[in-house]
Design an enzyme around this catalytic site. Structure first.
Site, PDB file in Angstrom:
ATOM      1  N   CYS A 112     -17.341   9.521  13.809  1.00  0.00           N
ATOM      2  CA  CYS A 112     -16.482  10.696  14.011  1.00  0.00           C
ATOM      3  C   CYS A 112     -17.277  11.961  14.301  1.00  0.00           C
ATOM      4  CB  CYS A 112     -15.587  10.911  12.794  1.00  0.00           C
ATOM      5  SG  CYS A 112     -14.547   9.490  12.476  1.00  0.00           S
ATOM      6  N   HIS A 253     -13.128  17.847  13.173  1.00  0.00           N
ATOM      7  CA  HIS A 253     -12.686  16.458  13.324  1.00  0.00           C
ATOM      8  C   HIS A 253     -11.381  16.301  12.548  1.00  0.00           C
ATOM      9  CE1 HIS A 253     -12.307  12.240  13.184  1.00  0.00           C
ATOM     10  NE2 HIS A 253     -12.718  12.107  11.947  1.00  0.00           N
ATOM     11  N   ASN A 283      -6.334  10.233  13.048  1.00  0.00           N
ATOM     12  CA  ASN A 283      -7.790  10.358  13.199  1.00  0.00           C
ATOM     13  C   ASN A 283      -8.234   9.478  14.369  1.00  0.00           C
ATOM     14  OD1 ASN A 283     -10.557   9.987  13.007  1.00  0.00           O
ATOM     15  ND2 ASN A 283     -10.590   9.744  10.787  1.00  0.00           N
TER      16      ASN A 283
HETATM   17  N1  ACO Z   1       0.694   4.462   1.003  1.00  0.00           N
HETATM   18  C1  ACO Z   1       1.089   4.548  -0.287  1.00  0.00           C
HETATM   19  N2  ACO Z   1       0.233   4.567  -1.321  1.00  0.00           N
HETATM   20  C2  ACO Z   1      -1.091   4.529  -1.015  1.00  0.00           C
HETATM   21  C3  ACO Z   1      -1.559   4.441   0.308  1.00  0.00           C
HETATM   22  C4  ACO Z   1      -0.610   4.394   1.333  1.00  0.00           C
HETATM   23  N3  ACO Z   1      -0.957   4.327   2.624  1.00  0.00           N
HETATM   24  N4  ACO Z   1      -2.906   4.406   0.278  1.00  0.00           N
HETATM   25  C5  ACO Z   1      -3.280   4.472  -1.006  1.00  0.00           C
HETATM   26  N5  ACO Z   1      -2.167   4.537  -1.786  1.00  0.00           N
HETATM   27  C6  ACO Z   1      -2.116   4.640  -3.247  1.00  0.00           C
HETATM   28  C7  ACO Z   1      -3.366   4.135  -3.922  1.00  0.00           C
HETATM   29  O1  ACO Z   1      -3.291   2.748  -4.140  1.00  0.00           O
HETATM   30  C8  ACO Z   1      -3.370   4.919  -5.202  1.00  0.00           C
HETATM   31  O2  ACO Z   1      -2.477   4.310  -6.104  1.00  0.00           O
HETATM   32  P1  ACO Z   1      -2.865   4.203  -7.671  1.00  0.00           P
HETATM   33  O3  ACO Z   1      -3.002   5.628  -8.129  1.00  0.00           O
HETATM   34  O4  ACO Z   1      -1.699   3.478  -8.238  1.00  0.00           O
HETATM   35  O5  ACO Z   1      -4.154   3.466  -7.695  1.00  0.00           O
HETATM   36  C9  ACO Z   1      -2.761   6.274  -4.810  1.00  0.00           C
HETATM   37  O6  ACO Z   1      -2.043   6.032  -3.584  1.00  0.00           O
HETATM   38  C10 ACO Z   1      -3.770   7.366  -4.600  1.00  0.00           C
HETATM   39  O7  ACO Z   1      -4.829   6.878  -3.764  1.00  0.00           O
HETATM   40  P2  ACO Z   1      -6.095   7.762  -3.435  1.00  0.00           P
HETATM   41  O8  ACO Z   1      -7.074   6.917  -2.669  1.00  0.00           O
HETATM   42  O9  ACO Z   1      -6.563   8.462  -4.649  1.00  0.00           O
HETATM   43  O10 ACO Z   1      -5.451   8.836  -2.441  1.00  0.00           O
HETATM   44  P3  ACO Z   1      -6.116  10.152  -1.915  1.00  0.00           P
HETATM   45  O11 ACO Z   1      -5.297  11.304  -2.325  1.00  0.00           O
HETATM   46  O12 ACO Z   1      -7.587  10.186  -2.179  1.00  0.00           O
HETATM   47  O13 ACO Z   1      -5.926  10.000  -0.334  1.00  0.00           O
HETATM   48  C11 ACO Z   1      -7.127   9.389   1.651  1.00  0.00           C
HETATM   49  C12 ACO Z   1      -6.534   8.905   0.333  1.00  0.00           C
HETATM   50  C13 ACO Z   1      -6.003   9.947   2.497  1.00  0.00           C
HETATM   51  C14 ACO Z   1      -7.783   8.220   2.358  1.00  0.00           C
HETATM   52  C15 ACO Z   1      -8.165  10.510   1.364  1.00  0.00           C
HETATM   53  O14 ACO Z   1      -9.061  10.081   0.362  1.00  0.00           O
HETATM   54  C16 ACO Z   1      -8.950  10.900   2.591  1.00  0.00           C
HETATM   55  O15 ACO Z   1      -8.434  11.454   3.540  1.00  0.00           O
HETATM   56  N6  ACO Z   1     -10.273  10.674   2.587  1.00  0.00           N
HETATM   57  C17 ACO Z   1     -11.130  11.062   3.697  1.00  0.00           C
HETATM   58  C18 ACO Z   1     -11.079  10.086   4.818  1.00  0.00           C
HETATM   59  C19 ACO Z   1     -11.837  10.655   6.007  1.00  0.00           C
HETATM   60  O16 ACO Z   1     -11.885  11.855   6.178  1.00  0.00           O
HETATM   61  N7  ACO Z   1     -12.463   9.876   6.821  1.00  0.00           N
HETATM   62  C20 ACO Z   1     -13.192  10.548   7.897  1.00  0.00           C
HETATM   63  C21 ACO Z   1     -14.109   9.758   8.519  1.00  0.00           C
HETATM   64  S1  ACO Z   1     -13.387   8.521   9.494  1.00  0.00           S
HETATM   65  C22 ACO Z   1     -14.656   7.845  10.462  1.00  0.00           C
HETATM   66  O17 ACO Z   1     -15.791   8.254  10.464  1.00  0.00           O
HETATM   67  C23 ACO Z   1     -14.312   6.622  11.274  1.00  0.00           C
END
Ligand code: ACO
Length: 327
Positions: A112, A253, A283
């Protein structure tokens, strides 16, 4: 020393849209969860007729048209991608499809961060006087490598392609940059080779295989992004002899709206100065920044003389910022 001017932008138009509601039919998720946690409402998915090369070519063609540069004037094509049609490289297919017969073309992989890394790489060829007209493309078809049963990753990604044209000019509009890598965090985000051993003959065993779908430690990547991205932008601004107050547009990004908001907040950039198209595209990896630039330019938001603070971050881990002024 010749300067670098950004004189055109373009993107590919993908017709297939995958909404959060449609995705909820496949995995246990909801429009509300995805929109609240990420800001994404839908993403575009490449059709079987699309290829990485065809999308990249369309974006480059549109950027060349805006720049009023003909394909035969192009000296260099740098294609930032992690999802090539051919592991040997896809840029030459784009060169051929564009009719850029004089251009040298190669792929560059930095996930990315790929577009920012490619922009800075391309600029060096212009600054050294080697090349005059360069096309920088960011294109990815992550849908090929997404685990569509993993709700923690599949809701995030979309396909797309964007491009800019750089031209040698008297005035240098690449005002400053900073690029970083940290391989100790490589395990946080991978699209890893998945080998399968095959005994070839005697004691010679070869590794054959494909690539495993994307895996990501979302929380770690999130923490990394909100701390490192403001820092790298401030370093790039320092090199440009500018301050946060000089940012007309923050073009990050497009990974997560919460990351955009947190970075803007730390830099003191007001929300109306943050370019965001995540709701429509998700993304799109290396494509996200050039698509965001192109949409904002065509909408009349980014204007001549505006200072853009761009920043990419992602797998590697890699991150970087380029401060550029629209010509
Ligand atoms: N739908 C419903 N529930 C979900 C989903 C979904 N799609 N995904 C996860 N959950 C659940 C989890 O199981 C968890 O449940 P639990 O509490 O019972 O265990 C809960 O939701 C919270 O999950 P978290 O992982 O803590 O959610 P978070 O608020 O951290 O959001 C996310 C996750 C959106 C992935 C976030 O961490 C994020 O954006 N991270 C950065 C990703 C990124 O920027 N990547 C960039 C690089 S990409 C590249 O280089 C190719």
């Amino acid at each position: 020393m010749p300067g670098v001017s950004l004189v055109g932008s373009g993107s590919a138009c993908l017709t297939a849209q995958l909404t959060n509601d449609a995705l909820s039919q496949r995995v246990d998720t909801s429009d509300d969860w995805i929109a609240t946690r990420t800001g994404i409402r839908q993403r575009h998915i490449a059709t079987p007729q699309d290829s990485l090369a065809s999308l990249a070519t369309e974006a480059a063609r549109n950027a060349l048209a805006m720049a009023e540069v003909s394909a035969t004037e192009v000296d260099l094509i740098v294609l930032a991608t992690s999802t090539p049609d051919d592991l040997f490289g896809t840029a030459c297919q784009v060169q051929q499809a564009l009719g850029a017969t004089r251009a040298v073309a190669f792929d560059l992989t930095a996930a990315c961060s790929g577009f920012v890394f490619a922009l800075v790489t391309a600029a060096q060829y212009i600054r050294t006087g080697v090349f005059k007209n360069v096309v920088v493309i960011g294109a990815d078809v992550l849908s090929r490598w997404t685990d569509w049963d993993d709700r923690t990753t599949c809701v995030l990604f979309g396909d797309g392609a964007g491009a800019v044209v750089l031209r040698a000019a008297e005035r240098d509009r690449l005002l400053g940059f900073e690029l970083c890598s940290d391989g100790s965090l490589n395990h946080c985000l991978n699209l890893a080779y998945q080998p399968e051993s095959e005994v070839l003959v005697g004691d010679i065993t070869v590794q054959k295989g494909t690539f495993a779908p994307i895996t990501m430690n979302g929380r770690e990547v999130y923490k990394f992004a909100v701390s490192r991205v403001p820092e790298v932008i401030e370093k790039a601004l320092f090199r440009a002899n500018l301050t946060n107050a000089d940012i007309d547009w923050l073009v990050l990004h497009q990974a997560n709206q919460r990351i955009l908001d947190a970075v803007a907040d730390r830099l003191g950039v007001p929300a109306e100065r943050v370019v965001s198209n995540m709701a429509r595209h998700g993304n799109t990896s290396a494509a996200s920044i050039p698509i965001a630039i192109d949409e904002a330019v065509r909408a009349g938001k980014i204007k001549a003389g505006d200072v853009m603070a761009t920043a990419g971050f992602g797998a590697g881990l890699t991150w970087g910022s380029a401060i550029v002024q629209w010509a």
